[in-house]
Scaffold this active site. Structure first.
Site, PDB file in Angstrom:
ATOM      1  CG  HIS A  61      13.798 -25.880  22.383  1.00 40.21           C
ATOM      2  ND1 HIS A  61      13.781 -24.609  22.904  1.00 40.21           N
ATOM      3  CD2 HIS A  61      13.673 -25.722  21.035  1.00 40.21           C
ATOM      4  CE1 HIS A  61      13.665 -23.724  21.924  1.00 40.21           C
ATOM      5  NE2 HIS A  61      13.582 -24.377  20.779  1.00 40.21           N
ATOM      6  CE  LYS A  96      15.959 -17.175  18.377  1.00 43.12           C
ATOM      7  NZ  LYS A  96      16.469 -17.359  19.717  1.00 43.12           N
ATOM      8  CB  SER A 116      12.118 -21.908  19.110  1.00 44.97           C
ATOM      9  OG  SER A 116      13.478 -22.105  18.842  1.00 44.97           O
ATOM     10  CD1 TRP A 171      20.526 -23.589  21.566  1.00 42.65           C
ATOM     11  CD2 TRP A 171      22.509 -23.907  22.535  1.00 42.65           C
ATOM     12  NE1 TRP A 171      21.488 -23.271  20.641  1.00 42.65           N
ATOM     13  CE2 TRP A 171      22.721 -23.465  21.209  1.00 42.65           C
ATOM     14  CE3 TRP A 171      23.614 -24.175  23.340  1.00 42.65           C
ATOM     15  CZ2 TRP A 171      23.988 -23.270  20.663  1.00 42.65           C
ATOM     16  CZ3 TRP A 171      24.887 -23.991  22.802  1.00 42.65           C
ATOM     17  CH2 TRP A 171      25.062 -23.545  21.483  1.00 42.65           C
TER      18      TRP A 171
END
Length: 374
Positions: free
Chosen positions: A354, A216, A212, A303
């Site tokens: 997720h 990044k 998540s 998402w």
């Protein structure tokens, strides 16, 4: 889920065309001009510009405990200390090195975004979010740092953490000043400073991995620091592994509205204007070449948008081909639990939502075993 059918409509920036309009045809042109240009664009418009690299004041304080994990590992608890004009700080690194086998060992550095309970040094609370025991059993050292050691994950004007220590701005921060993701990536690089000095580890075989927001961070840290041999980004979505143009789920505006502190001031000007951004995330993945990259998605994680994450890998492939590697070689979007291992590129789609699971970690290590780190 069907293979992404929007790639042709995204009108992505050409990763192999310089700002001057010239085509990039050689590795020398890529490394000498286009790659530095891409990193500068990401600094300017997305992640921000870090004001300091490795601090001259940086020191390591290490406590070593043998015989952990029922004798399977040696534990090292490292405090990475530094100081700047705003005071002193530290990032804590937890490391387990295999006791069996023969070193120096390859390692996975995990950028933990769920708090210190996920990285219990005593291993009383074992979580599959960071399954250190499994990593050690596969012959890898398992390292982890808590990202919030470097910067709290709150919108407080970038006054705390390493921003407060190293920023030297008079008045308002510049639009391209480093933000939270960049601060976390900076901490990952300081952890690599230590890992590169540990004689039990092979400094040429270190992976950086995150989930998540941690994913990044892993991508940005890996792009900036070529000491990472493998970069693993799990369900990193918007402004991570997923293309911004044509993305479903979380958009640039959505992520800026919810997490305004993650990215720099310029990035807010692209809310609802993805097509005007001079970069997209395939360019960040391309900046990793020729090192290895692995992206993972989950079916129910709409998402993050698995199709856009996979498409970014495909769009970065020309740079890998320029370096002589096929990447995923035109592979179609896979079914769940059907991992793809290509030359220097890997991908899987997992059932479920997720999260970061044992299945994900086992595939990361399978890819590393297949040549990325061993």
């Amino acid at each position: 889920m069907e293979k992404d059918d929007m790639t042709d409509e995204r009108r992505l920036p050409d990763v192999l065309k310089g700002a001057n309009g010239n085509a990039i045809k050689t590795v020398e042109e890529w490394r000498g001009s286009r790659r530095p240009e891409i990193l500068e664009l990401f600094r300017t418009y997305v992640y921000g510009r870090e004001p300091v690299g490795r601090p001259a004041s940086q020191v390591f304080e290490t406590v070593i405990t043998p015989g952990t994990m029922n004798g399977a590992a040696v534990r090292k608890q490292v405090e990475i200390r530094f100081e700047g004009q705003g005071g002193t700080g530290k990032v804590r690194l937890l490391l387990f090195v295999p006791s069996e086998g023969k070193g120096p060992y390859p390692a996975f550095l995990f950028l933990n975004n769920r708090g210190v309970t996920e990285m219990d040094p005593e291993r009383r609370d074992i979580s599959m979010f960071w399954p250190a025991e499994r990593i050690v059993a596969r012959g890898y050292a398992a390292a982890a740092l808590d990202l919030e050691d470097a910067d709290p994950d709150v919108d407080e004007g970038h006054r705390n953490g390493v921003h407060g220590i190293f920023d030297e701005y008079d008045g308002e921060r510049p639009k391209d000043a480093w933000a939270t993701i960049a601060a976390w990536a900076w901490a990952a690089r300081r952890a690599m400073d230590y890992l590169a000095t540990d004689p039990d580890l092979d400094a040429g075989r270190i992976a950086v991995a995150g989930h998540s927001r941690g994913g990044k961070t892993a991508l940005w840290a890996g792009a900036l620091d070529e000491r990472f041999a493998l970069v693993v980004s799990n369900e990193s979505g918007s402004t991570g592994a997923a293309l911004s143009r044509g993305k479903r789920g979380e958009t640039i505006q959505a992520i800026n509205d919810r997490f305004p502190h993650w990215f720099n001031g310029h990035y807010k000007s692209f809310n609802g204007r993805e097509e005007a951004l001079p970069v997209d995330q395939h360019m960040l993945i391309a900046a990793l070449a020729p090192r290895s990259v692995y992206v993972a998605s989950a079916v129910q994680d709409e998402w993050a948008d698995p199709a856009s994450e996979f498409a970014a890998l495909a769009e970065a492939a020309p740079v890998y081909r320029l370096h002589g590697y096929k990447g995923l070689a035109g592979a179609p979007f896979p079914a769940p639990e059907s991992p793809l291992f290509g030359e220097r590129m890997g991908y899987h789609l997992r059932s479920g939502g997720h999260d970061l699971t044992a299945y994900d970690w086992e595939r990361f290590m399978d890819f590393a075993d297949a040549g990325a780190l061993k």
